[in-house]
Design a protein around this motif. Structure first.
Motif, PDB file in Angstrom:
ATOM      1  N   PHE A  86       0.795  -1.128  -0.001  1.00  0.00           N
ATOM      2  CA  PHE A  86       0.137  -0.088  -0.035  1.00  0.00           C
ATOM      3  C   PHE A  86       0.711   1.234  -0.010  1.00  0.00           C
ATOM      4  N   GLY A 115      -2.308   3.468   3.372  1.00  0.00           N
ATOM      5  CA  GLY A 115      -2.216   3.388   5.049  1.00  0.00           C
ATOM      6  C   GLY A 115      -1.414   4.741   5.425  1.00  0.00           C
ATOM      7  N   GLN A 292      -5.503   1.550   7.456  1.00  0.00           N
ATOM      8  CA  GLN A 292      -5.237   0.843   6.075  1.00  0.00           C
ATOM      9  C   GLN A 292      -6.519   0.660   5.508  1.00  0.00           C
TER      10      GLN A 292
END
Length: 297
Positions: A86, A115, A292
């Protein structure tokens, strides 16, 4: 590739350039930037592809931070992306998060998620949905803690702590796999690479039973900008409930402070009351919630 000019945001592919331009900003709030600081440190020490085969991408935002007015030549935001993982963002205003979503979408980039501090993560996820055909969903709510006054568990469980060495590599690989399997996710790097990286600087501490059998572990990042983050903390299922996690976490915290750390941090799963209560008993205090979001199409 040199930095690519964008309104507000500059995309950077060169790690050294990112480090030199973003360092002062990231060091200005080490706790809130802990993920960006630690990932950048790992990339600099272990190589650009330690997290995956694709090249990482970085970015900084210059000038107006959306809250305090124009600040020419001043970094007011940063991100890094190590595909396939991410995006990791610094705290941003809603305008800066929206702007970044537009820059990345216009560049044809497709991160699998984001995140960040919870408000920033929510703002970016909403902007990403508006600008793409992706759907965003919360995948992992976390809480960042900072150590106040360390309060080791009393009484401590029988046994003691020691730093893991090359002889423990197979154990660390196995426990790394078990830890992430319990979370239902893959680790940021392969188990073997993770073990080698941590052993290289003494980044895993084991709690041993009196007979020398390891019963729990706590890892720690290298000290960057004065902060050390504890991760992961793991006790095999059959050995839980005996105080090993608290004891090894306290020992890693003590050692980090003794070695000169200004801050000792850790993340917890917001939905796990056991771990949140444990760390608060040890002296950790909440700093900020992080979230997240995963993106699907």
């Amino acid at each position: 590739m040199a930095s690519t000019p964008c309104p507000g945001w500059q995309l950077i592919s060169d790690l050294d350039e990112f480090h030199s331009r973003a360092a002062a900003f990231l060091h200005s709030a080490p706790a809130l930037h802990t993920a960006l600081l630690s990932v950048t440190d790992v990339l600099r020490t272990r190589g650009l592809h330690v997290y995956g085969e694709e090249d990482p991408l970085f970015g900084i935002r210059i000038g107006d931070d959306g809250a305090r007015g124009p600040r020419e030549a001043t970094v007011t935001g940063a991100f890094l992306w190590t595909p396939p993982h991410f995006l990791a963002l610094s705290p941003l205003s809603d305008a800066a998060a929206d702007e970044l979503a537009g820059v990345l979408a216009d560049a044809g980039l497709q991160p699998g998620g984001v995140g960040a501090e919870s408000t920033t993560a929510a703002d970016f996820a909403a902007a990403w949905q508006r600008r793409t055909d992706a759907t965003a969903a919360v995948s992992y709510p976390q809480r960042l803690y900072r150590l106040g006054t360390l309060t080791p568990p009393e009484p401590a469980p029988a046994g003691g702590a020691r730093v893991a060495t090359d002889a423990d590599r197979a154990l660390l690989v196995r426990w790394h796999g078990e830890f992430h399997e319990a979370l239902g996710e893959k680790g940021a790097m392969g188990a073997g690479e993770w073990a080698d990286a941590r052993i290289a600087y003494g980044g895993v501490t084991l709690w041993e039973a009196p007979d020398g059998t390891p019963v729990a572990m706590a890892g720690n990042t290298r000290r960057v900008a004065g902060q050390v983050r504890i991760a992961p903390v793991y006790t095999p299922v059959r050995l839980r409930g005996r105080g090993y996690a608290g004891a090894v976490t306290a020992e890693v915290s003590r050692a980090a402070l003794a070695a000169g750390a200004d801050e000792v941090l850790l993340f917890t799963d917001v939905g796990n009351p056991t771990s949140n209560e444990l760390y608060q008993r040890l002296g950790f205090r909440p700093v900020r919630d992080f979230t997240q979001y995963s993106f699907t199409r």
